[in-house]
Scaffold this active site. Structure first.
Site, PDB file in Angstrom:
ATOM      1  N   SER A 173     -14.050  23.219 -12.986  1.00 36.15           N
ATOM      2  CA  SER A 173     -13.804  24.540 -13.321  1.00 36.15           C
ATOM      3  C   SER A 173     -14.805  25.112 -14.118  1.00 36.15           C
ATOM      4  O   SER A 173     -15.337  24.338 -15.387  1.00 36.15           O
ATOM      5  CB  SER A 173     -12.327  24.255 -14.232  1.00 36.15           C
ATOM      6  N   GLY A 174     -15.049  26.288 -14.140  1.00 31.52           N
ATOM      7  CA  GLY A 174     -16.278  26.973 -14.720  1.00 31.52           C
ATOM      8  C   GLY A 174     -15.966  27.274 -16.087  1.00 31.52           C
ATOM      9  O   GLY A 174     -16.654  26.992 -17.018  1.00 31.52           O
TER      10      GLY A 174
ATOM     11  N   ASP B 168      -6.011  34.231 -13.951  1.00 28.17           N
ATOM     12  CA  ASP B 168      -6.814  33.823 -14.627  1.00 28.17           C
ATOM     13  C   ASP B 168      -7.387  34.808 -15.591  1.00 28.17           C
ATOM     14  O   ASP B 168      -7.669  36.009 -14.881  1.00 28.17           O
ATOM     15  CB  ASP B 168      -7.979  33.310 -13.690  1.00 28.17           C
TER      16      ASP B 168
ATOM     17  N   GLY C 274     -15.179  30.608 -12.932  1.00 29.16           N
ATOM     18  CA  GLY C 274     -16.427  30.126 -12.733  1.00 29.16           C
ATOM     19  C   GLY C 274     -16.547  29.581 -11.230  1.00 29.16           C
ATOM     20  O   GLY C 274     -17.283  29.830 -10.398  1.00 29.16           O
ATOM     21  N   THR C 275     -15.292  28.928 -11.039  1.00 32.00           N
ATOM     22  CA  THR C 275     -15.351  28.186  -9.501  1.00 32.00           C
ATOM     23  C   THR C 275     -14.960  29.400  -8.496  1.00 32.00           C
ATOM     24  O   THR C 275     -15.398  29.271  -7.412  1.00 32.00           O
ATOM     25  CB  THR C 275     -14.442  27.176  -9.468  1.00 32.00           C
TER      26      THR C 275
END
Length: 344
Positions: A91-92, A253, A258-259
């Site tokens: 996860s980013g 989100d 990021g992902t």
């Protein structure tokens, strides 16, 4: 006091997405790799996730990261990512929040103006370059795990929508990407509830109709996120676009993700829409931004892919001590469907 457990947590958000970091109260977890440790938590010790993320201590709009020792000689530390219903391999925003917490609390020494470190995520090693000034981690750039495309222009049948053309790619989680504009969405805050409802239906349909198994780790499989992709437009700094990622059990989100940004870069590169070194400024539904760029092209199993760099910032919001009284009737919390939606 009659406490069975006490866990110390640093509250952090990245671009609006709350990703807290456990810094005390959990020693180590069995397993040779961080992926092994993640699987142990998932199958043998899920009470930690439930205690912190489910009500009455947690909420559906947060994640939590558990910092653990890594046995990999290249890693400074490891971390396991816990979401509302899922242990993702990467996860980013959770990476950015974990780095910020580690540096600003001194768990890893901060070097100004740049601190370089390596974390082991369940999905693999993540190289980090943090810009630091006056004791503050100003921004975090991380080199993500290899990302690639499973399918382009795949047609699926979605109840209530009919036939829909989507892409499927891996950015650290497995995403189904849908054209927001074609579905009548501009990805604005007033659309949040509708995006969630439609996104969960798309994810369920795609997960059933488009099998997706990581070519190097078969335990990473099945579509688990929907990304609504807005139009790409030119920007003085590169390309710019808005997106919205739906996180189970049914919420948006808050960050640009990021992902999700990585998964979109993989699709754009496969289509020839972006080149290595060219920037994608990815916007969230609340207008916050991450910068994504392709650091290199590579091969993952039998697939061509990319390694993206993602840059964003995080802010510490508080320091918490969560406790479990021995007489508490909800040691692992509870969920209600008014906020914890059930997948269809």
């Amino acid at each position: 006091m009659n406490f069975k457990r006490m866990i110390n947590v640093v509250g952090v958000h990245a671009a609006g997405e709350r990703n807290d970091v456990i810094t005390g109260g959990v020693l180590d977890v069995p397993g040779n790799t961080i992926f092994d440790k993640m699987k142990y938590l998932e199958t043998q010790a899920d009470d930690i996730r439930k205690m912190l993320l489910q009500e009455p201590r947690g909420s559906v709009t947060q994640c939590v990261n558990l910092v653990l020792p890594s046995s990999n000689p290249e890693a400074d530390a490891g971390f396991v990512i816990m979401e509302s219903e899922f242990y993702p391999p990467m996860s980013g925003t959770n990476t950015i929040c974990t780095v910020t917490a580690l540096l600003e609390t001194g768990m890893i020494p901060m070097q100004e103006p740049v601190t370089r470190l390596t974390l082991e995520a369940p999905g693999g090693l993540v190289r980090v370059e943090a810009q630091c000034k006056d004791g503050k981690c100003v921004s975090v750039k991380f080199s993500n795990v290899p990302c690639f495309v499973f399918a382009l222009d795949k047609f699926i049948e979605v109840p209530g929508l009919g036939t829909l053309k989507v892409d499927v790619s891996y950015g650290g989680m497995i995403y189904v990407l849908a054209d927001a504009q074609a579905l009548g969405f501009s990805i604005s805050p007033d659309e949040a509830a509708d995006l969630v409802s439609v996104g969960e239906n798309i994810k369920a349909a795609a997960a059933e109709q488009v099998p997706a198994v990581h070519p190097e780790n078969p335990e990473i499989h099945t579509i688990n996120q929907t990304l609504f992709a807005g139009p790409v437009r030119d920007d003085p700094e590169g390309k710019r676009s808005r997106n919205g990622v739906i996180v189970s059990p049914g919420r948006l989100d808050r960050s640009p993700c990021g992902t999700g940004t990585s998964a979109r870069l993989a699709v754009m590169h496969a289509r020839g829409q972006i080149k290595p070194g060219e920037r994608l400024i990815h916007e969230s539904i609340i207008g916050t931004e991450f910068i994504g760029e392709i650091a290199e092209t590579l091969t993952i199993g039998d697939r061509q892919g990319i390694r993206p760099n993602i840059t964003g910032s995080a802010w510490i919001t508080g320091f918490h001590q969560y406790v479990l009284d021995r007489t508490d009737p909800f040691p692992t919390g509870f969920t209600l469907s008014d906020t914890w939606r059930k997948n269809k």
